[in-house]
Motif scaffolding. Structure first.
Motif, PDB file in Angstrom:
ATOM      1  N   ASP A 153       9.218  18.492 -45.258  1.00  0.00           N
ATOM      2  CA  ASP A 153       9.948  18.313 -44.082  1.00  0.00           C
ATOM      3  C   ASP A 153       8.641  17.310 -43.286  1.00  0.00           C
ATOM      4  OD1 ASP A 153       8.394  20.091 -42.822  1.00  0.00           O
ATOM      5  OD2 ASP A 153       9.349  21.038 -42.400  1.00  0.00           O
ATOM      6  N   ASP A 154       9.251  16.926 -42.009  1.00  0.00           N
ATOM      7  CA  ASP A 154       8.253  15.874 -41.064  1.00  0.00           C
ATOM      8  C   ASP A 154       7.170  16.420 -40.585  1.00  0.00           C
ATOM      9  OD1 ASP A 154       9.651  13.723 -42.350  1.00  0.00           O
ATOM     10  OD2 ASP A 154      11.056  14.043 -40.742  1.00  0.00           O
ATOM     11  N   THR A 155       6.822  17.490 -41.133  1.00  0.00           N
ATOM     12  CA  THR A 155       5.807  18.883 -40.311  1.00  0.00           C
ATOM     13  C   THR A 155       4.295  18.003 -39.979  1.00  0.00           C
ATOM     14  OG1 THR A 155       6.841  20.433 -40.191  1.00  0.00           O
ATOM     15  CG2 THR A 155       4.574  21.284 -39.319  1.00  0.00           C
ATOM     16  N   LEU A 156       3.756  18.233 -41.785  1.00  0.00           N
ATOM     17  CA  LEU A 156       2.751  17.309 -42.118  1.00  0.00           C
ATOM     18  C   LEU A 156       2.300  15.444 -41.190  1.00  0.00           C
ATOM     19  CD1 LEU A 156       1.590  19.385 -44.672  1.00  0.00           C
ATOM     20  CD2 LEU A 156       0.519  18.896 -43.011  1.00  0.00           C
ATOM     21  N   SER A 157       3.402  14.958 -41.135  1.00  0.00           N
ATOM     22  CA  SER A 157       3.788  13.883 -40.231  1.00  0.00           C
ATOM     23  C   SER A 157       2.847  13.460 -39.388  1.00  0.00           C
ATOM     24  CB  SER A 157       5.408  13.348 -41.583  1.00  0.00           C
ATOM     25  OG  SER A 157       5.381  13.352 -42.616  1.00  0.00           O
TER      26      SER A 157
ATOM     27  N   ARG B  44       4.382  24.140 -43.619  1.00  0.00           N
ATOM     28  CA  ARG B  44       5.087  25.180 -43.137  1.00  0.00           C
ATOM     29  C   ARG B  44       4.485  26.444 -43.937  1.00  0.00           C
ATOM     30  NH1 ARG B  44      10.743  25.077 -40.864  1.00  0.00           N
ATOM     31  NH2 ARG B  44      10.215  26.812 -39.755  1.00  0.00           N
ATOM     32  N   GLY B  45       4.304  28.026 -43.395  1.00  0.00           N
ATOM     33  CA  GLY B  45       4.047  29.067 -44.458  1.00  0.00           C
ATOM     34  C   GLY B  45       6.125  29.001 -44.877  1.00  0.00           C
ATOM     35  N   ASN B  46       6.887  28.635 -44.614  1.00  0.00           N
ATOM     36  CA  ASN B  46       7.427  29.201 -45.383  1.00  0.00           C
ATOM     37  C   ASN B  46       7.838  28.251 -46.471  1.00  0.00           C
ATOM     38  OD1 ASN B  46       7.934  29.473 -42.141  1.00  0.00           O
ATOM     39  ND2 ASN B  46      10.516  28.801 -42.165  1.00  0.00           N
ATOM     40  N   TYR B  47       7.292  27.258 -47.084  1.00  0.00           N
ATOM     41  CA  TYR B  47       7.282  26.949 -47.959  1.00  0.00           C
ATOM     42  C   TYR B  47       6.047  27.324 -49.330  1.00  0.00           C
ATOM     43  CZ  TYR B  47      10.285  24.088 -45.701  1.00  0.00           C
ATOM     44  OH  TYR B  47      10.974  23.353 -45.003  1.00  0.00           O
TER      45      TYR B  47
ATOM     46  N   GLU C 265       2.154  25.729 -41.355  1.00  0.00           N
ATOM     47  CA  GLU C 265       1.769  24.383 -39.629  1.00  0.00           C
ATOM     48  C   GLU C 265       3.144  24.753 -39.060  1.00  0.00           C
ATOM     49  OE1 GLU C 265      -0.288  22.311 -40.170  1.00  0.00           O
ATOM     50  OE2 GLU C 265      -1.393  22.707 -42.211  1.00  0.00           O
ATOM     51  N   TYR C 266       2.803  24.309 -37.338  1.00  0.00           N
ATOM     52  CA  TYR C 266       3.753  24.431 -37.230  1.00  0.00           C
ATOM     53  C   TYR C 266       4.771  23.356 -36.773  1.00  0.00           C
ATOM     54  CZ  TYR C 266       5.582  25.956 -32.146  1.00  0.00           C
ATOM     55  OH  TYR C 266       6.718  26.646 -31.146  1.00  0.00           O
ATOM     56  N   PRO C 267       5.880  24.006 -37.152  1.00  0.00           N
ATOM     57  CA  PRO C 267       7.200  23.085 -36.876  1.00  0.00           C
ATOM     58  C   PRO C 267       7.145  22.229 -36.110  1.00  0.00           C
ATOM     59  CG  PRO C 267       7.972  24.991 -36.540  1.00  0.00           C
ATOM     60  CD  PRO C 267       6.672  25.732 -36.374  1.00  0.00           C
ATOM     61  N   VAL C 268       7.430  21.471 -35.312  1.00  0.00           N
ATOM     62  CA  VAL C 268       7.287  19.765 -34.879  1.00  0.00           C
ATOM     63  C   VAL C 268       9.197  19.271 -34.482  1.00  0.00           C
ATOM     64  CG1 VAL C 268       6.909  17.590 -33.982  1.00  0.00           C
ATOM     65  CG2 VAL C 268       4.329  19.108 -35.486  1.00  0.00           C
ATOM     66  N   SER C 269       9.087  19.854 -33.174  1.00  0.00           N
ATOM     67  CA  SER C 269      10.218  19.294 -33.157  1.00  0.00           C
ATOM     68  C   SER C 269      10.442  17.748 -32.255  1.00  0.00           C
ATOM     69  CB  SER C 269      11.001  20.187 -31.556  1.00  0.00           C
ATOM     70  OG  SER C 269      12.238  19.556 -31.537  1.00  0.00           O
ATOM     71  N   PRO C 270      11.500  16.886 -32.813  1.00  0.00           N
ATOM     72  CA  PRO C 270      11.966  15.585 -32.733  1.00  0.00           C
ATOM     73  C   PRO C 270      11.598  15.047 -31.077  1.00  0.00           C
ATOM     74  CG  PRO C 270      12.685  15.773 -34.273  1.00  0.00           C
ATOM     75  CD  PRO C 270      12.227  16.940 -34.304  1.00  0.00           C
ATOM     76  N   ALA C 271      12.506  16.475 -30.650  1.00  0.00           N
ATOM     77  CA  ALA C 271      12.553  16.115 -29.224  1.00  0.00           C
ATOM     78  C   ALA C 271      11.195  16.063 -28.422  1.00  0.00           C
ATOM     79  CB  ALA C 271      13.901  17.014 -28.663  1.00  0.00           C
ATOM     80  N   LEU C 272      10.177  16.913 -28.839  1.00  0.00           N
ATOM     81  CA  LEU C 272       9.582  18.058 -28.170  1.00  0.00           C
ATOM     82  C   LEU C 272       7.832  17.092 -28.634  1.00  0.00           C
ATOM     83  CD1 LEU C 272       9.864  21.686 -28.152  1.00  0.00           C
ATOM     84  CD2 LEU C 272      10.245  19.969 -26.576  1.00  0.00           C
ATOM     85  N   ALA C 273       8.015  16.496 -29.610  1.00  0.00           N
ATOM     86  CA  ALA C 273       6.762  15.242 -30.316  1.00  0.00           C
ATOM     87  C   ALA C 273       5.640  15.045 -29.101  1.00  0.00           C
ATOM     88  CB  ALA C 273       7.243  14.309 -31.413  1.00  0.00           C
ATOM     89  N   HIS C 274       6.405  14.759 -28.299  1.00  0.00           N
ATOM     90  CA  HIS C 274       5.118  13.926 -27.512  1.00  0.00           C
ATOM     91  C   HIS C 274       5.045  14.649 -25.995  1.00  0.00           C
ATOM     92  CE1 HIS C 274       6.165  10.260 -29.362  1.00  0.00           C
ATOM     93  NE2 HIS C 274       7.705  10.074 -29.615  1.00  0.00           N
ATOM     94  N   THR C 275       5.349  15.881 -25.970  1.00  0.00           N
ATOM     95  CA  THR C 275       4.980  16.203 -25.218  1.00  0.00           C
ATOM     96  C   THR C 275       3.488  16.941 -25.362  1.00  0.00           C
ATOM     97  OG1 THR C 275       5.419  19.002 -26.166  1.00  0.00           O
ATOM     98  CG2 THR C 275       7.205  17.816 -24.685  1.00  0.00           C
TER      99      THR C 275
END
Length: 257
Positions: free
Chosen positions: A11-15, A65-68, A216-226
């Motif tokens: 997914d985009d977590t590490l991106s 993520r640990g899910n993988y 990794e912690y999943p990065v929500s696109p809606a919260l990425a800039h917080t």
């Protein structure tokens, strides 16, 4: 570091971790695969393994993520000589597989001990007391739990019980205190200094043949800039960079061209 580190893109977590966008890191795109979050069908796992095997960078793998975390199973299939898996994880990842058609982030270690004869032993470091309860009786004789990881002398004594010359190290950052990393799983209280001490001791006594890192912690696109999300990304990126540099120092003689 060139030629050593690959990054898995489930997914985009590490991106969001800018350092790992540098050209020396090889990215393996797995985002098109369906049904990989937490549980993975065996045919999909075989596709993951096929894509891993054609990568150029070998030795150190950032999973995401640990899910993988079950991707570690795929990485272990690349070896044939006897080895010991040293697992830093707040959870045992030793549940019984959900069924014959799936592997999961919680069962991949059990699957490795059952299906990969060259994985002779697992040493579990940082697991919770509850996590120890999920080690199946069928594989318990092949599992050591390192309890007193705070004392270097006890680590040295434990190293003598590893039956193989080669060691593969897998690190889930949920083993770390929340001041060192943030994950989306319950976390332990280890520090990066403790992990470093143990890995240094292992590398002095054994041959480290591979290292992977997840949590990794999943990065929500809606919260990425917080501010909060940026601080989480920064903390995890710092932890990853430190762990990668440590791994490189132990692997460079084996894998660098």
């Amino acid at each position: 570091m060139k030629g050593l580190v690959s990054v898995l893109k489930f997914d985009d977590t590490l991106s969001s971790q800018q350092h790992f966008q540098l050209p020396e890191y090889e990215w393996i795109d797995l985002a098109d695969l369906q049904g990989t979050n937490g549980y993975c069908e065996i045919p999909v796992l075989k596709t993951v393994i096929e894509r891993l095997r054609i990568r150029r960078n070998r030795g150190i793998t950032l999973i995401g993520r640990g899910n993988y975390h079950y991707a570690s199973y795929g990485l272990l299939t690349e070896y044939s000589e006897p080895l010991t898996l040293v697992l830093f994880d707040h959870h045992s990842d030793m549940l019984e597989p959900p069924d014959d058609e799936h592997i999961s982030c919680g069962s991949w270690v059990t699957a490795a001990l059952q299906n990969l004869p060259h994985v002779r032993r697992v040493v579990l470091i940082g697991v919770s007391e509850r996590g120890k309860e999920f080690i199946p009786a069928s594989i318990r004789s092949k599992v050591n739990v390192l309890k007193d990881y705070h004392a270097p002398l006890s680590v040295g004594k434990w190293l003598k019980t590893i039956p193989t010359d080669k060691v593969y190290i897998s690190i889930d950052k949920d083993v770390l205190t929340t001041s060192e990393a943030i994950t989306d799983w319950e976390q332990g209280n280890m520090t990066l200094d403790q992990i470093t001490t143990i890995i240094n001791a292992i590398a002095m006594a054994k041959q480290v043949v591979g290292v992977d890192i997840c949590g990794e912690y999943p990065v929500s696109p809606a919260l990425a800039h917080t501010r909060e999300m940026k601080e989480i990304v920064k903390l995890n990126e710092q932890a990853n960079r430190r762990l990668v540099l440590l791994a490189v120092s132990k692997l460079v003689g084996q894998f660098a061209s």
